[in-house]
Scaffold this active site. Structure first.
Site, PDB file in Angstrom:
ATOM      1  N   GLY A 254      89.594  -4.107  48.917  1.00 47.24           N
ATOM      2  CA  GLY A 254      90.695  -3.872  49.319  1.00 47.24           C
ATOM      3  C   GLY A 254      90.908  -2.539  50.415  1.00 47.24           C
ATOM      4  N   GLU A 255      91.248  -2.974  52.641  1.00 52.34           N
ATOM      5  CA  GLU A 255      91.265  -2.115  53.412  1.00 52.34           C
ATOM      6  C   GLU A 255      92.352  -1.164  53.172  1.00 52.34           C
ATOM      7  OE1 GLU A 255      89.677  -1.546  55.676  1.00 52.34           O
ATOM      8  OE2 GLU A 255      91.094   0.459  56.314  1.00 52.34           O
TER       9      GLU A 255
ATOM     10  N   CYS B   5      80.516  -9.564  53.053  1.00 47.86           N
ATOM     11  CA  CYS B   5      81.271  -8.753  51.443  1.00 47.86           C
ATOM     12  C   CYS B   5      81.941  -9.424  50.521  1.00 47.86           C
ATOM     13  CB  CYS B   5      82.594  -7.616  52.221  1.00 47.86           C
ATOM     14  SG  CYS B   5      83.331  -6.987  50.984  1.00 47.86           S
TER      15      CYS B   5
ATOM     16  N   CYS C   7      85.037  -9.953  56.098  1.00 50.69           N
ATOM     17  CA  CYS C   7      84.151  -9.279  56.377  1.00 50.69           C
ATOM     18  C   CYS C   7      82.970 -10.954  55.409  1.00 50.69           C
ATOM     19  CB  CYS C   7      83.535  -8.553  55.961  1.00 50.69           C
ATOM     20  SG  CYS C   7      84.199  -7.193  56.951  1.00 50.69           S
TER      21      CYS C   7
ATOM     22  N   GLU D 283      88.597  -3.075  40.267  1.00 53.14           N
ATOM     23  CA  GLU D 283      87.944  -2.919  39.874  1.00 53.14           C
ATOM     24  C   GLU D 283      87.722  -1.149  40.390  1.00 53.14           C
ATOM     25  OE1 GLU D 283      84.602  -6.052  38.528  1.00 53.14           O
ATOM     26  OE2 GLU D 283      84.846  -5.521  40.787  1.00 53.14           O
TER      27      GLU D 283
ATOM     28  N   CYS E 171      90.893  -8.756  49.252  1.00 52.09           N
ATOM     29  CA  CYS E 171      91.085  -8.065  50.365  1.00 52.09           C
ATOM     30  C   CYS E 171      91.072  -9.070  51.501  1.00 52.09           C
ATOM     31  CB  CYS E 171      89.528  -7.230  50.795  1.00 52.09           C
ATOM     32  SG  CYS E 171      89.537  -6.074  52.279  1.00 52.09           S
TER      33      CYS E 171
ATOM     34  N   CYS F  41      78.113  -1.403  46.640  1.00 47.72           N
ATOM     35  CA  CYS F  41      78.686  -1.651  47.746  1.00 47.72           C
ATOM     36  C   CYS F  41      78.947  -3.076  48.346  1.00 47.72           C
ATOM     37  CB  CYS F  41      78.392  -1.023  49.116  1.00 47.72           C
ATOM     38  SG  CYS F  41      77.887   0.651  48.518  1.00 47.72           S
TER      39      CYS F  41
ATOM     40  N   CYS G  96      84.607   5.697  42.651  1.00 44.81           N
ATOM     41  CA  CYS G  96      84.803   5.222  43.480  1.00 44.81           C
ATOM     42  C   CYS G  96      85.801   4.823  43.703  1.00 44.81           C
ATOM     43  CB  CYS G  96      83.662   3.981  43.871  1.00 44.81           C
ATOM     44  SG  CYS G  96      83.934   2.475  45.214  1.00 44.81           S
TER      45      CYS G  96
ATOM     46  N   SER H 241      82.976   1.312  58.481  1.00 45.73           N
ATOM     47  CA  SER H 241      82.651   0.483  58.011  1.00 45.73           C
ATOM     48  C   SER H 241      82.797  -0.157  59.783  1.00 45.73           C
ATOM     49  CB  SER H 241      83.304  -0.602  57.189  1.00 45.73           C
ATOM     50  OG  SER H 241      83.158   0.130  56.082  1.00 45.73           O
ATOM     51  N   LEU H 242      80.861   0.775  60.585  1.00 47.55           N
ATOM     52  CA  LEU H 242      81.394   0.092  61.677  1.00 47.55           C
ATOM     53  C   LEU H 242      80.449  -1.026  61.640  1.00 47.55           C
ATOM     54  CD1 LEU H 242      81.486   0.553  64.428  1.00 47.55           C
ATOM     55  CD2 LEU H 242      79.878   1.530  65.174  1.00 47.55           C
ATOM     56  N   HIS H 243      78.887  -0.689  61.628  1.00 47.94           N
ATOM     57  CA  HIS H 243      78.134  -2.582  60.775  1.00 47.94           C
ATOM     58  C   HIS H 243      76.938  -2.885  62.130  1.00 47.94           C
ATOM     59  CE1 HIS H 243      79.475  -1.201  56.869  1.00 47.94           C
ATOM     60  NE2 HIS H 243      80.284  -1.911  57.214  1.00 47.94           N
TER      61      HIS H 243
ATOM     62  N   SER I 161      87.594   4.916  53.142  1.00 51.89           N
ATOM     63  CA  SER I 161      86.374   4.355  54.077  1.00 51.89           C
ATOM     64  C   SER I 161      87.728   3.159  55.223  1.00 51.89           C
ATOM     65  CB  SER I 161      85.536   3.694  53.124  1.00 51.89           C
ATOM     66  OG  SER I 161      84.411   2.637  54.173  1.00 51.89           O
TER      67      SER I 161
HETATM   68  N1  SAH Z   1      87.750  -2.266  53.339  1.00 52.31           N
HETATM   69  C1  SAH Z   1      87.239  -1.066  54.160  1.00 52.31           C
HETATM   70  C2  SAH Z   1      86.642  -0.118  52.791  1.00 52.31           C
HETATM   71  C3  SAH Z   1      85.581  -0.667  51.607  1.00 52.31           C
HETATM   72  S1  SAH Z   1      84.578  -0.010  51.649  1.00 52.31           S
HETATM   73  C4  SAH Z   1      85.873  -1.077  54.276  1.00 52.31           C
HETATM   74  O1  SAH Z   1      86.206  -1.485  55.537  1.00 52.31           O
HETATM   75  O2  SAH Z   1      85.023  -0.331  55.061  1.00 52.31           O
HETATM   76  C5  SAH Z   1      83.274  -0.959  50.743  1.00 52.31           C
HETATM   77  C6  SAH Z   1      82.288  -0.990  51.702  1.00 52.31           C
HETATM   78  O3  SAH Z   1      80.888  -1.533  51.281  1.00 52.31           O
HETATM   79  C7  SAH Z   1      82.439  -1.100  52.897  1.00 52.31           C
HETATM   80  O4  SAH Z   1      81.637  -0.669  54.365  1.00 52.31           O
HETATM   81  C8  SAH Z   1      81.311  -3.039  53.572  1.00 52.31           C
HETATM   82  O5  SAH Z   1      81.663  -3.328  54.365  1.00 52.31           O
HETATM   83  C9  SAH Z   1      80.798  -2.093  52.278  1.00 52.31           C
HETATM   84  N2  SAH Z   1      79.533  -3.035  52.110  1.00 52.31           N
HETATM   85  C10 SAH Z   1      80.432  -4.672  51.618  1.00 52.31           C
HETATM   86  N3  SAH Z   1      79.802  -5.635  50.709  1.00 52.31           N
HETATM   87  C11 SAH Z   1      78.210  -5.486  51.181  1.00 52.31           C
HETATM   88  C12 SAH Z   1      76.737  -5.259  51.025  1.00 52.31           C
HETATM   89  N4  SAH Z   1      76.915  -6.566  50.445  1.00 52.31           N
HETATM   90  N5  SAH Z   1      76.079  -4.282  50.896  1.00 52.31           N
HETATM   91  C13 SAH Z   1      76.446  -3.089  50.952  1.00 52.31           C
HETATM   92  N6  SAH Z   1      77.850  -2.861  51.556  1.00 52.31           N
HETATM   93  C14 SAH Z   1      78.710  -3.466  51.996  1.00 52.31           C
END
Ligand code: SAH
Length: 346
Positions: A162-163, A122, A119, A93, A115, A334, A108, A215-217, A192
């Protein structure tokens, strides 16, 4: 067997060779090149400055893409989500976002089918990993969106499925095409990553001019490894250290992405810890409100929590933005890219 030459992805030299091999004037290649990358026409016959005989040759021997638009959904906010079918029957997508007050048109795009990062929060992770996209499959997403809408994309975020850093060569190859052929400036491209340390090191060596978003989170190792398995291999402190060296080498600020999830990583203490962890890192912070989906128990943070979190980071001297949510009604926001149709393979 389909043996047609695929146009979207070829560089000028390759198109010139095609023209010469087929007894056409070499300069026709430049015209063809502009029609593909700048105008993104849908039909060979729309290439009005090519002679009929050249167009007939192209119709016979070429096709624009190896991927195709399988489905398209339009959100009430104008966001469009595309489902692309790949030549092996897999799906990915991509999302086109417009923001009312800006001229920018941001796509995007995806770099892998599914992937492998797992996570916990996700939706894409639930698909598992199938394969890397080829360079041409990455950039054909852009060509097809431009051809479908008749609009020129100005900004790219590698934030789809994907990463990206685990499909490194094709990522770098696709950025080269975006810059040279689609004429999208390096500064308008963001990659990202969930934090693949050795690859961040490689990017720094390449003198990477686009924006790197992480994507630190989480504000520490304990929380991060609970929600992101990748943190078990690449530790929080090592990641921050690598990012510092990245910013020193490239002179570029990184973006810290932080998805706020209720009661997981959104407390006042978490905000303070995050501020301390990234205090000496040249970075901006992008806060993202968790997008809920039926496959997960994670929840959106409360509005007051978001403001408090932002305030604490700002008070520490960081520039903080809150990401606008786009396309949530069509699962285009996202973390919602799960290619529901690809379930036929699983
Ligand atoms: N694999 C890469 C690229 C994906 S970017 C990465 O991890 O950065 C997609 C972004 O959306 C990432 O920051 C991911 O952590 C975030 N994401 C995943 N699930 C989400 C959700 N339900 N709500 C908001 N952000 C989310």
């Amino acid at each position: 067997m389909d043996t047609k030459v695929i146009l979207a992805g070829k560089n000028l030299e390759e198109l010139e060779k095609f023209m010469i091999d087929n007894n056409q004037s070499k300069f026709r290649a430049k015209q063809l090149y502009n029609w593909i990358y700048l105008k993104s026409v849908k039909e060979i016959n729309d290439m009005t400055d090519l002679p009929i005989s050249t167009r007939e040759l192209l119709i016979e021997k070429t096709q624009f893409c190896s991927i195709s638009i399988k489905d398209k959904q339009i959100s009430k906010d104008g966001t469009i989500k595309y489902l692309f079918e790949l030549k092996d029957g897999n799906y990915v997508e991509a999302v086109l976002m417009r923001f009312d007050n800006r001229a920018n048109l941001t796509a995007c795009i995806s770099t892998q089918v599914g992937c492998a990062m797992g996570c916990d929060f996700c939706a894409t992770a639930k698909l598992g990993f199938k394969r890397n996209l080829e360079t041409e499959e990455i950039i054909q997403q852009i060509y097809l969106i431009q051809a479908d809408t008749g609009l020129k994309i100005t900004n790219i975020v590698y934030m789809g499925q994907g990463e990206p850093l685990l499909n490194f060569n094709n990522l770098i190859g696709s950025i080269k095409i975006l810059r040279e052929q689609f004429q999208i400036g390096a500064r308008r491209i963001t990659v990202s990553t969930c934090g693949i340390i050795p690859k961040i090191k490689e990017l720094a060596e390449l003198d990477f001019q686009s924006t790197l978003a992480i994507s630190l989170h989480a504000p520490n190792q304990a929380i991060r490894e609970k929600i992101m398995p990748v943190a078990k291999e690449y530790k929080f402190d090592d990641l921050i250290k690598e990012l510092k060296s990245y910013t020193q080498k490239t002179g570029r600020r990184v973006t810290i992405e932080y998805v706020l999830m209720k009661d997981i990583n959104d407390s006042v203490n978490d905000a303070k810890q995050l501020a301390t962890a990234i205090a000496k890192l040249k970075s901006n912070v992008n806060l993202i409100l968790y997008n809920q989906n039926e496959k997960s128990n994670y929840k959106k943070p409360l509005k007051e929590t978001v403001q408090k979190f932002k305030y604490i980071l700002e008070a520490s001297g960081k520039k903080v933005t809150i990401r606008l949510e786009r396309g949530a009604d069509i699962d285009a926001a996202c973390g919602q890219l799960s290619s529901k149709k690809s379930c036929r393979n699983s």
